[in-house]
Design an enzyme around this catalytic site. Structure first.
Site, PDB file in Angstrom:
ATOM      1  N   SER A 143      -5.812  -1.073  -1.675  1.00 45.55           N
ATOM      2  CA  SER A 143      -4.717  -2.029  -1.814  1.00 45.55           C
ATOM      3  C   SER A 143      -5.303  -3.410  -2.032  1.00 45.55           C
ATOM      4  O   SER A 143      -6.467  -3.665  -1.680  1.00 45.55           O
ATOM      5  CB  SER A 143      -3.861  -2.033  -0.541  1.00 45.55           C
ATOM      6  OG  SER A 143      -2.965  -3.123  -0.518  1.00 45.55           O
ATOM      7  N   TYR A 156      -3.470  -3.082   8.984  1.00 48.16           N
ATOM      8  CA  TYR A 156      -3.441  -2.512   7.631  1.00 48.16           C
ATOM      9  C   TYR A 156      -4.594  -3.081   6.818  1.00 48.16           C
ATOM     10  O   TYR A 156      -5.300  -2.332   6.129  1.00 48.16           O
ATOM     11  CB  TYR A 156      -2.105  -2.826   6.968  1.00 48.16           C
ATOM     12  CG  TYR A 156      -1.939  -2.206   5.591  1.00 48.16           C
ATOM     13  CD1 TYR A 156      -1.925  -0.825   5.428  1.00 48.16           C
ATOM     14  CD2 TYR A 156      -1.781  -3.007   4.465  1.00 48.16           C
ATOM     15  CE1 TYR A 156      -1.774  -0.247   4.177  1.00 48.16           C
ATOM     16  CE2 TYR A 156      -1.624  -2.434   3.205  1.00 48.16           C
ATOM     17  CZ  TYR A 156      -1.626  -1.067   3.071  1.00 48.16           C
ATOM     18  OH  TYR A 156      -1.475  -0.507   1.818  1.00 48.16           O
TER      19      TYR A 156
END
Length: 248
Positions: A143, A156
């Site tokens: 990501s 995250y």
């Protein structure tokens, strides 16, 4: 030029929706046989049925890749079914955002379980098979959060920064084995991934991305297809892909 994956075997984790589903369809459309893993077995069974109905080859394996035994069983079944393994797409992931203060540590464990251990265990199972063949390709879907840390996404970020570091170390180790490694870092993508967050987090995300047209899952699938479709002497190491209007 169209990518031709005829005769190639591609394993995709997190294939029940979003980027994983789109990647499986793209690879099957390019001629590859695909092995699909996800916890939602009914979804990957349906996806495998669609691929087979279109003349392709597909295997669906219900698995939680954050569990070592299940990750290994998936990779082993893929090789047993198709005779080899050319590509592993480590796509399974969870994104649970929010402040660290008073956070649910269970949400932290869920992210580390899938985002980190899922990548590690599937890679651990696949790399020796590819090394024995003298060829292979491991694609880790990370990501933009693996490059840019932000308030409210600390754990995250931790998982995705970890995937990036692991991918570069893996790339160096895999070079003499004839195995390529690609890290794919999407920005905002229209998938089910954000939907697991609490309503207040979804509201904050909507404000942050107001005016941004998100990428489609197919955009990332096309990037994966591009990377794995290159000649054997070409290694696409990293692909960072944001919507045009996404600033950070």
């Amino acid at each position: 030029m169209a990518i031709d994956l005829s005769g190639r075997i591609v394993a995709v984790t997190g294939a029940s929706s979003g980027i994983g589903e789109a990647t499986a369809l793209a690879c099957a459309g390019a001629g590859a046989a695909v092995a699909l893993a996800a916890r939602r077995g009914e979804r990957i069974e349906a996806l495998a049925g669609r691929i087979v109905a279109d003349g392709g080859r597909a295997l669906a394996v219900s698995a939680d890749v954050g569990e070592e035994a299940q990750a290994h069983a998936f990779i082993e079944r893929a090789q047993a079914e198709f005779g080899r393994l050319d590509v592993l797409v480590n796509n399974a992931g969870v994104m649970l955002l929010g402040p660290l203060t008073n956070a649910s540590t269970e949400e932290w464990r869920r992210m580390i379980h899938v985002n980190v251990f899922g990548v590690l265990y599937c890679t651990h199972a696949a790399l020796p098979l590819m090394a024995a063949q003298g060829s292979g390709h491991i694609v880790n879907v990370s990501s933009v959060a693996g490059r840019v840390a932000r308030l409210g996404s600390g754990v995250y970020n931790l998982t995705k920064f970890g995937v990036g570091a692991f991918s570069e170390s893996l790339r160096q180790e895999a070079v003499p084995l004839g195995v390529r490694v690609t890290l794919v870092e999407p920005g905002a993508v229209a998938t089910e991934l954000p939907g697991h967050n609490r309503p207040e987090i979804l509201e904050q995300m909507a404000k942050r991305f107001r005016g941004v047209t998100p990428l489609a899952a197919e955009d990332i699938a096309n990037a994966v297809l591009y990377a794995i479709g290159q000649p054997a002497n070409v290694s696409v190491n990293e692909l960072l892909i944001r919507p045009t209007a996404q600033v950070g």
